[in-house]
Design a protein around this motif. Sequence first.
Motif, PDB file in Angstrom:
ATOM      1  N   LEU A 143       0.838  -1.190   0.000  1.00 43.48           N
ATOM      2  CA  LEU A 143       0.000   0.000   0.000  1.00 43.48           C
ATOM      3  C   LEU A 143       0.874   1.241   0.000  1.00 43.48           C
ATOM      4  O   LEU A 143       1.630   1.493   0.937  1.00 43.48           O
ATOM      5  N   ASP A 144       0.773   2.030  -1.064  1.00 45.46           N
ATOM      6  CA  ASP A 144       1.511   3.284  -1.205  1.00 45.46           C
ATOM      7  C   ASP A 144       0.549   4.421  -0.871  1.00 45.46           C
ATOM      8  O   ASP A 144      -0.440   4.635  -1.577  1.00 45.46           O
ATOM      9  N   VAL A 145       0.822   5.150   0.214  1.00 44.39           N
ATOM     10  CA  VAL A 145      -0.115   6.183   0.666  1.00 44.39           C
ATOM     11  C   VAL A 145       0.342   7.591   0.290  1.00 44.39           C
ATOM     12  O   VAL A 145      -0.175   8.574   0.807  1.00 44.39           O
ATOM     13  N   ARG A 146       1.292   7.697  -0.641  1.00 44.41           N
ATOM     14  CA  ARG A 146       1.713   9.010  -1.129  1.00 44.41           C
ATOM     15  C   ARG A 146       0.690   9.580  -2.116  1.00 44.41           C
ATOM     16  O   ARG A 146      -0.150   8.834  -2.653  1.00 44.41           O
ATOM     17  N   PRO A 147       0.747  10.871  -2.406  1.00 45.75           N
ATOM     18  CA  PRO A 147      -0.137  11.448  -3.421  1.00 45.75           C
ATOM     19  C   PRO A 147       0.060  10.774  -4.775  1.00 45.75           C
ATOM     20  O   PRO A 147       1.118  10.208  -5.068  1.00 45.75           O
ATOM     21  N   GLU A 148      -0.955  10.875  -5.606  1.00 52.21           N
ATOM     22  CA  GLU A 148      -0.962  10.178  -6.897  1.00 52.21           C
ATOM     23  C   GLU A 148       0.209  10.586  -7.793  1.00 52.21           C
ATOM     24  O   GLU A 148       0.775   9.751  -8.498  1.00 52.21           O
ATOM     25  N   ASP A 149       0.583  11.876  -7.774  1.00 57.74           N
ATOM     26  CA  ASP A 149       1.668  12.312  -8.662  1.00 57.74           C
ATOM     27  C   ASP A 149       3.008  11.718  -8.246  1.00 57.74           C
ATOM     28  O   ASP A 149       3.856  11.414  -9.089  1.00 57.74           O
ATOM     29  N   GLU A 150       3.210  11.510  -6.958  1.00 59.69           N
ATOM     30  CA  GLU A 150       4.446  10.875  -6.497  1.00 59.69           C
ATOM     31  C   GLU A 150       4.461   9.398  -6.866  1.00 59.69           C
ATOM     32  O   GLU A 150       5.494   8.851  -7.272  1.00 59.69           O
ATOM     33  N   PHE A 151       3.330   8.745  -6.726  1.00 56.10           N
ATOM     34  CA  PHE A 151       3.209   7.338  -7.106  1.00 56.10           C
ATOM     35  C   PHE A 151       3.537   7.164  -8.586  1.00 56.10           C
ATOM     36  O   PHE A 151       4.213   6.214  -8.981  1.00 56.10           O
ATOM     37  N   ALA A 152       3.068   8.095  -9.413  1.00 56.72           N
ATOM     38  CA  ALA A 152       3.304   7.998 -10.855  1.00 56.72           C
ATOM     39  C   ALA A 152       4.784   8.117 -11.203  1.00 56.72           C
ATOM     40  O   ALA A 152       5.261   7.523 -12.168  1.00 56.72           O
ATOM     41  N   LEU A 153       5.534   8.877 -10.402  1.00 54.14           N
ATOM     42  CA  LEU A 153       6.965   9.035 -10.660  1.00 54.14           C
ATOM     43  C   LEU A 153       7.734   7.749 -10.393  1.00 54.14           C
ATOM     44  O   LEU A 153       8.788   7.519 -10.988  1.00 54.14           O
ATOM     45  N   ASN A 168      -1.953   2.263  -4.974  1.00 56.55           N
ATOM     46  CA  ASN A 168      -1.875   3.655  -4.534  1.00 56.55           C
ATOM     47  C   ASN A 168      -3.203   4.082  -3.919  1.00 56.55           C
ATOM     48  O   ASN A 168      -4.245   4.045  -4.564  1.00 56.55           O
ATOM     49  N   MET A 169      -3.125   4.469  -2.654  1.00 58.76           N
ATOM     50  CA  MET A 169      -4.309   4.905  -1.943  1.00 58.76           C
ATOM     51  C   MET A 169      -3.897   6.031  -0.992  1.00 58.76           C
ATOM     52  O   MET A 169      -3.536   5.784   0.157  1.00 58.76           O
ATOM     53  N   PRO A 170      -3.888   7.285  -1.465  1.00 56.50           N
ATOM     54  CA  PRO A 170      -3.493   8.400  -0.600  1.00 56.50           C
ATOM     55  C   PRO A 170      -4.282   8.407   0.700  1.00 56.50           C
ATOM     56  O   PRO A 170      -5.437   7.954   0.747  1.00 56.50           O
ATOM     57  N   LEU A 171      -3.664   8.919   1.750  1.00 57.90           N
ATOM     58  CA  LEU A 171      -4.242   8.852   3.082  1.00 57.90           C
ATOM     59  C   LEU A 171      -5.674   9.369   3.124  1.00 57.90           C
ATOM     60  O   LEU A 171      -6.540   8.773   3.771  1.00 57.90           O
ATOM     61  N   GLU A 172      -5.939  10.469   2.419  1.00 55.12           N
ATOM     62  CA  GLU A 172      -7.280  11.054   2.467  1.00 55.12           C
ATOM     63  C   GLU A 172      -8.334  10.198   1.770  1.00 55.12           C
ATOM     64  O   GLU A 172      -9.533  10.437   1.929  1.00 55.12           O
ATOM     65  N   GLU A 173      -7.915   9.170   1.010  1.00 53.86           N
ATOM     66  CA  GLU A 173      -8.865   8.304   0.308  1.00 53.86           C
ATOM     67  C   GLU A 173      -9.126   6.993   1.046  1.00 53.86           C
ATOM     68  O   GLU A 173     -10.006   6.223   0.649  1.00 53.86           O
ATOM     69  N   LEU A 174      -8.377   6.715   2.092  1.00 59.06           N
ATOM     70  CA  LEU A 174      -8.466   5.414   2.751  1.00 59.06           C
ATOM     71  C   LEU A 174      -9.880   5.085   3.227  1.00 59.06           C
ATOM     72  O   LEU A 174     -10.377   3.984   3.008  1.00 59.06           O
ATOM     73  N   GLU A 175     -10.495   6.038   3.875  1.00 58.06           N
ATOM     74  CA  GLU A 175     -11.791   5.790   4.498  1.00 58.06           C
ATOM     75  C   GLU A 175     -12.826   5.304   3.490  1.00 58.06           C
ATOM     76  O   GLU A 175     -13.602   4.378   3.761  1.00 58.06           O
ATOM     77  N   ARG A 176     -12.837   5.881   2.306  1.00 57.39           N
ATOM     78  CA  ARG A 176     -13.867   5.521   1.317  1.00 57.39           C
ATOM     79  C   ARG A 176     -13.442   4.370   0.398  1.00 57.39           C
ATOM     80  O   ARG A 176     -14.259   3.906  -0.407  1.00 57.39           O
ATOM     81  N   ARG A 177     -12.202   3.898   0.547  1.00 52.11           N
ATOM     82  CA  ARG A 177     -11.744   2.809  -0.326  1.00 52.11           C
ATOM     83  C   ARG A 177     -11.359   1.559   0.455  1.00 52.11           C
ATOM     84  O   ARG A 177     -10.604   0.719  -0.021  1.00 52.11           O
ATOM     85  N   LEU A 178     -11.922   1.400   1.630  1.00 58.25           N
ATOM     86  CA  LEU A 178     -11.580   0.256   2.463  1.00 58.25           C
ATOM     87  C   LEU A 178     -11.890  -1.067   1.776  1.00 58.25           C
ATOM     88  O   LEU A 178     -11.183  -2.063   1.972  1.00 58.25           O
ATOM     89  N   SER A 179     -12.921  -1.093   0.946  1.00 55.17           N
ATOM     90  CA  SER A 179     -13.305  -2.343   0.286  1.00 55.17           C
ATOM     91  C   SER A 179     -12.250  -2.820  -0.710  1.00 55.17           C
ATOM     92  O   SER A 179     -12.269  -3.983  -1.127  1.00 55.17           O
ATOM     93  N   ASP A 180     -11.329  -1.941  -1.093  1.00 52.98           N
ATOM     94  CA  ASP A 180     -10.265  -2.326  -2.023  1.00 52.98           C
ATOM     95  C   ASP A 180      -9.123  -3.061  -1.324  1.00 52.98           C
ATOM     96  O   ASP A 180      -8.220  -3.579  -1.995  1.00 52.98           O
ATOM     97  N   LEU A 181      -9.145  -3.095  -0.001  1.00 49.24           N
ATOM     98  CA  LEU A 181      -8.051  -3.703   0.758  1.00 49.24           C
ATOM     99  C   LEU A 181      -8.457  -5.073   1.290  1.00 49.24           C
ATOM    100  O   LEU A 181      -9.568  -5.244   1.803  1.00 49.24           O
ATOM    101  N   PRO A 182      -7.570  -6.065   1.183  1.00 50.45           N
ATOM    102  CA  PRO A 182      -7.902  -7.410   1.671  1.00 50.45           C
ATOM    103  C   PRO A 182      -7.789  -7.508   3.182  1.00 50.45           C
ATOM    104  O   PRO A 182      -6.911  -6.905   3.786  1.00 50.45           O
ATOM    105  N   LYS A 183      -8.693  -8.270   3.788  1.00 48.25           N
ATOM    106  CA  LYS A 183      -8.595  -8.519   5.223  1.00 48.25           C
ATOM    107  C   LYS A 183      -7.990  -9.888   5.508  1.00 48.25           C
ATOM    108  O   LYS A 183      -7.728 -10.220   6.659  1.00 48.25           O
ATOM    109  N   ASP A 184      -7.780 -10.692   4.449  1.00 46.33           N
ATOM    110  CA  ASP A 184      -7.226 -12.026   4.634  1.00 46.33           C
ATOM    111  C   ASP A 184      -5.734 -12.084   4.312  1.00 46.33           C
ATOM    112  O   ASP A 184      -5.157 -13.161   4.232  1.00 46.33           O
TER     113      ASP A 184
END
Length: 219
Positions: free
Chosen positions: A135-145, A153-169
């Motif tokens: 999980l890369d929590v940097r801004p999108e432009d840094e991830f692209a570099l 890539n999941m910037p910190l401010e997006e974590l709350e609304r994208r939890l379903s994209d992360l595996p719990k297993d």
Amino acid sequence: MAGAKNQLFEQFANLARVLGHVHRLELLEHASQGERSVERLAQLTGLSVANASQHLQHLRRGGFVQSRRDGNRVLYRLGEGPILELLSALRCYAERSRAEVREIVSDYFDQLDRLEPVSREDLVGRLQGGSVTLLDVRPEDEFALGHLPGALNMPLEELERRLSDLPKDQEIVAYCRGPYCVLSFEAVAMLRAKGYRIRRLEDGFPEWKAAGLQVEAAA
């Protein structure tokens, strides 16, 4: 001989003086993510463009950053040589010798994450075995570099609304800009509170790249 030695020490002292400013150390952290414009570096550090440019000029003269012109923009990147190793040595020495540094680490960073971080060597093996989600929590432009292979890539401010994209297993390893990057600490604290198995990488993307390990970049 003494005169030559003093001249060398004077050069060493000049380089140390270049690094002796909080804004320059922060600019180096951001420049180490990849090539950035003065305007973007100013935005990331909360400086005016004029102030950021002035500090970058000092860093350029010291060889800590390099620059090139792209149309009307001036782009900066980290200079050649063991710059990250120098900064890492400074960090380690400060943690050992300065009570104020140890107190900050204990009161803030350790409160967010007391678990031992994942080493680069351990992560390389686990990536080969496919047993971890990156999980890369940097801004999108840094991830692209540039980013670690297969990282999400999941910037910190997006974590709350994208939890379903992360595996719990499967265990997650989060990383960002470096050992003191608060983004990964806060991401770990947030996700661990929600029941995810997550740890931090011991440092960040620049150190991974400097170690000669595989990286990916946006097309």
